[in-house]
Design an enzyme around this catalytic site. Structure first.
Site, PDB file in Angstrom:
ATOM      1  N   THR A 189      38.267  55.339  27.927  1.00 31.63           N
ATOM      2  CA  THR A 189      38.390  54.597  29.181  1.00 31.63           C
ATOM      3  C   THR A 189      38.793  55.317  30.485  1.00 31.63           C
ATOM      4  O   THR A 189      38.545  54.703  31.642  1.00 31.63           O
ATOM      5  CB  THR A 189      39.638  53.573  28.877  1.00 31.63           C
ATOM      6  OG1 THR A 189      39.508  52.536  29.798  1.00 31.63           O
ATOM      7  CG2 THR A 189      40.886  54.426  29.150  1.00 31.63           C
ATOM      8  N   GLU A 237      39.975  44.414  44.583  1.00 30.50           N
ATOM      9  CA  GLU A 237      40.784  44.785  43.370  1.00 30.50           C
ATOM     10  C   GLU A 237      41.038  43.424  42.536  1.00 30.50           C
ATOM     11  O   GLU A 237      40.960  43.610  41.353  1.00 30.50           O
ATOM     12  CB  GLU A 237      42.265  44.989  43.736  1.00 30.50           C
ATOM     13  CG  GLU A 237      43.337  45.252  42.499  1.00 30.50           C
ATOM     14  CD  GLU A 237      42.896  46.718  42.036  1.00 30.50           C
ATOM     15  OE1 GLU A 237      43.523  46.877  40.964  1.00 30.50           O
ATOM     16  OE2 GLU A 237      41.844  47.459  42.311  1.00 30.50           O
TER      17      GLU A 237
END
EC number: 3.2.1.113
Length: 670
Positions: free
Chosen positions: A637, A526
């Site tokens: 997006t 992440e």
């Protein structure tokens, strides 16, 4: 004669006792019983013919089948909850529960489940569905309105509203066998190896979709290890079908027509956002729902998608009722109340309020309602005119005062997609939105000067700023979209900045690949840090997770299209193999808790964006360049493709309103 027949009488203690039994009913009682039975029969027959399932069908047989389908859609868990697996109940371990066989499943339950699954597959196999490109009229009835749209619900692209006059499909030229626009990912005679890779990704999509359908149909997301709905997702427990809406255009582009049709029909019948009485993210609802629905409308021309997108857009409008016009973060579609995230205090988030422009502008163009464009244009004006520290935009801004919050600036979480949408708004407008391009280039020059860093071993990365200073030598996975963004910016410029943009694009994409290559699973964390001890590796436990994210693959795809360097396809195939090895489970695909473990634990969440973005980009990278060409399409997006105005006749702009003005706009005018 009766008078001489003997009679009998019971006596108790010498007292005669009357008989308590009779062999027949009195006449009045007979009438009463017949009346009750007759009334019951009338009520039963009336209910039979006035049930919604029967009113909307042409025959009783069809009605019974419709009722059966309703039960079937409820999912196998309604009839047979899945057995406890691995001695777990939900998220908590249970001690001392014994299971038979491998994996902890009772063999009798496995046999019953397999029979049920086979029955469902047999029933679904009986369907004969038309290809959605040729006819996308709904195949199920709805008690909320007509069961089928008018014949002209499928719109041909209005070429007159665009500068281009050529036939363009999602794959390029219009198919000769159809007057609709059909997607073809690979031309005949394509490399068998590439075709195999393309088909592998398509099978991954089917695995993810089938298990969502089996265990969480109509819910937002799936827990693939627990085989049940994920109720704590970003959209909560409300039945919005986020995975359906998010994954529909991917199904369409892959040619999965039956799956597309069943998803389309669910949207037509069950997606009613105004019934949701809980807080929804304005940002997430816009990019996933409005974006996904508009993309399907552009690809198919089915006006149901356009109308549903407008319905969702209307539900979000009250969030914009602030002194500055900057929206609050959350909206309750049922009560119309809006508020901020508790953790953000009074502030809205830059990446959220700045990532609405594509969807709302396109929604205005296809509906003829200018109110959506007005809302996002107001946001643009506020951000353009406000004082910007060092030509960059802090991540927090107060919608009541129009003042910045903390001076924290990032191209990762909280800031990322705002910058992405400045470039893409300019692209989607066909170059007409000059304000967006100027804002983008000004901000990117500042970002490259102040955020771009190079590690001791030569890896480029984007750090975060606070009050003009680097606060951490780390980069978010979310920032890995930037390689593709800078590459797109490079090919659309004709000046000295173009070369620098492409150089940065290559270096950032390489760094993100290194974060994958340096993990045991070959999947990226992440967030990853840069120090002398370790580079492009996560250090904190909460940074070591992989959430099925797509940003790195988005950059692979764009870099492949623009440079044709084989390594980007190779890296994408490595990711496909890693996903299959570590994330695939029987019930779908799961994220990972620690990418640095050779046998990682799953987080038990199949994100909706895995279908919308991750699998779409991995599929597109193995397709032909004519399959969604980048000079005719721009991706929001959430990876939903929007046509570029003036270059793609599927833009479908209208000259006058095709829908009534939303009630919120009328109330504000009053």
């Amino acid at each position: 004669m009766t008078g001489i027949l003997p009679t009998y009488q019971r006596f108790v203690n010498g007292v005669p006792v009357p008989s308590i039994s009779r062999r027949s009913f009195r006449l009045r009682e007979k009438y009463l019983i017949v009346s009750v039975l007759l009334t019951f029969g009338i009520v039963w027959l009336g209910a039979l013919f006035y049930l919604p399932e029967f009113k909307s069908s042409n025959s009783v047989n069809d009605s019974v089948y419709n009722v059966y389908k309703r039960i079937q859609k409820a999912g196998p868990e309604l009839l047979m909850p899945p057995p406890l697996a691995q001695n777990d109940v939900g998220d908590f371990p249970v001690i001392g529960i014994a299971h038979h066989g491998e994996g902890g499943d009772d063999p009798h339950v496995i046999e019953d489940r397999n029979r049920l699954r086979a029955k469902i597959e047999e029933d679904m196999g009986m369907k004969v569905l038309e290809r959605p490109q040729f006819d996308v009229a709904p195949s199920v009835s709805s008690s909320r309105g007509p069961s089928k749209p008018p014949v002209d619900a499928i719109e041909e692209p209005a070429v007159g509203n665009n500068a281009a006059n050529k036939d363009v499909s999602p794959s390029g030229p219009k198919a000769e066998s159809s007057d609709k626009f059909v997607a073809v990912a690979l031309a005949p005679g394509a490399d068998p190896e590439i075709k195999h890779k393309l088909e592998t990704v398509k099978k991954m999509m089917l695995h993810a979709w089938y298990n969502y359908k089996l265990y969480a149909w109509g819910k937002n997301e799936l827990k693939p290890m627990s085989k049940r709905a994920h109720l704590s997702s970003v959209f909560g427990a409300g039945e919005l079908g986020a995975t359906i809406v998010d994954g529909l255009d991917t199904l369409y582009l892959m040619g999965l027509n039956d799956e597309f049709r069943e998803g389309r029909d669910w949207v037509a019948e069950h997606l009613h956002i105004n019934e949701i009485d809980s807080d929804l993210s304005v940002f997430e609802t816009t990019i996933r729902f409005v974006g996904g629905l508009l993309s399907c409308y552009a690809l198919t021309g089915d006006t149901m998608f356009r109308d549903k997108a407008a319905e969702v857009g209307d539900a979000l409008l009250p969030a914009f009722d602030t002194p500055t016009g900057l929206p609050y973060a959350l909206i309750n579609p049922s009560t119309k109340a809006s508020r901020q995230y508790h953790w953000a205090g009074p502030n809205s988030i830059l990446s959220e309020l700045g990532t609405l422009h594509l969807e709302f502008t396109y929604l205005s163009d296809v509906t003829g309602r200018d109110i959506y464009r007005q809302k996002v244009s107001r946001i643009r004006e506020v951000l353009d005119q406000i004082d910007k520290p060092g030509d960059l935009y802090p991540n927090f801004i107060n919608p009541r005062t129009g003042q910045w919050g903390q001076r924290h600036m990032s191209l990762g979480a909280l800031g990322d997609s705002f910058y992405e949408y400045l470039l893409k708004a300019w692209l989607m407008s066909g170059g007409a939105d000059e304000q967006a391009r100027i804002m983008f280039d000004t901000a990117m020059q500042a970002a490259l000067d102040k955020m771009l860093r190079v590690s001791p071993s030569g890896l480029a990365y984007l750090a975060e700023l606070k009050y003009g200073r680097i606060i951490e030598e780390k980069m978010d996975h979310l920032s890995c979209f930037a390689g593709g963004m800078f590459a797109l910016a490079s090919t659309t410029l004709d000046n000295s900045m173009s070369e620098r943009y492409m150089d940065v694009a290559k270096k950032l994409t390489n760094t993100c690949h290194e974060s994958y290559a340096r993990s045991e699973t070959k999947l990226g964390p992440e967030a990853f840090r840069f120090s002398n001890a370790a580079e492009a590796r996560a250090q904190k436990s909460n940074e070591k997770v992989y959430l099925l994210r797509p940003e790195t693959f988005e950059s692979y795809f764009i870099m492949w299209r623009l440079t044709k360097q084989q390594m980007y396809r190779d890296w994408a195939w490595e990711a496909v193999q890693a996903l299959e090895k570590h994330c695939r489970v029987e019930g779908g695909y799961t994220g990972l808790v620690n990418v640095y473990h050779a046998n990682p634990q799953g987080d038990d969440v199949q994100q909706s964006f895995f279908l919308a973005e991750t699998l779409k980009y991995l599929y597109l990278i193995f397709g032909d360049d004519s399959f969604l060409p980048l000079d005719e399409w721009v991706f929001n997006t959430e990876a939903h493709p929007f046509p570029i105005r003036g270059k793609n006749p599927l833009y479908r702009a209208v000259d006058k309103p095709v829908l009534p003005e939303p009630a919120h706009a009328q109330n504000n005018r009053i």
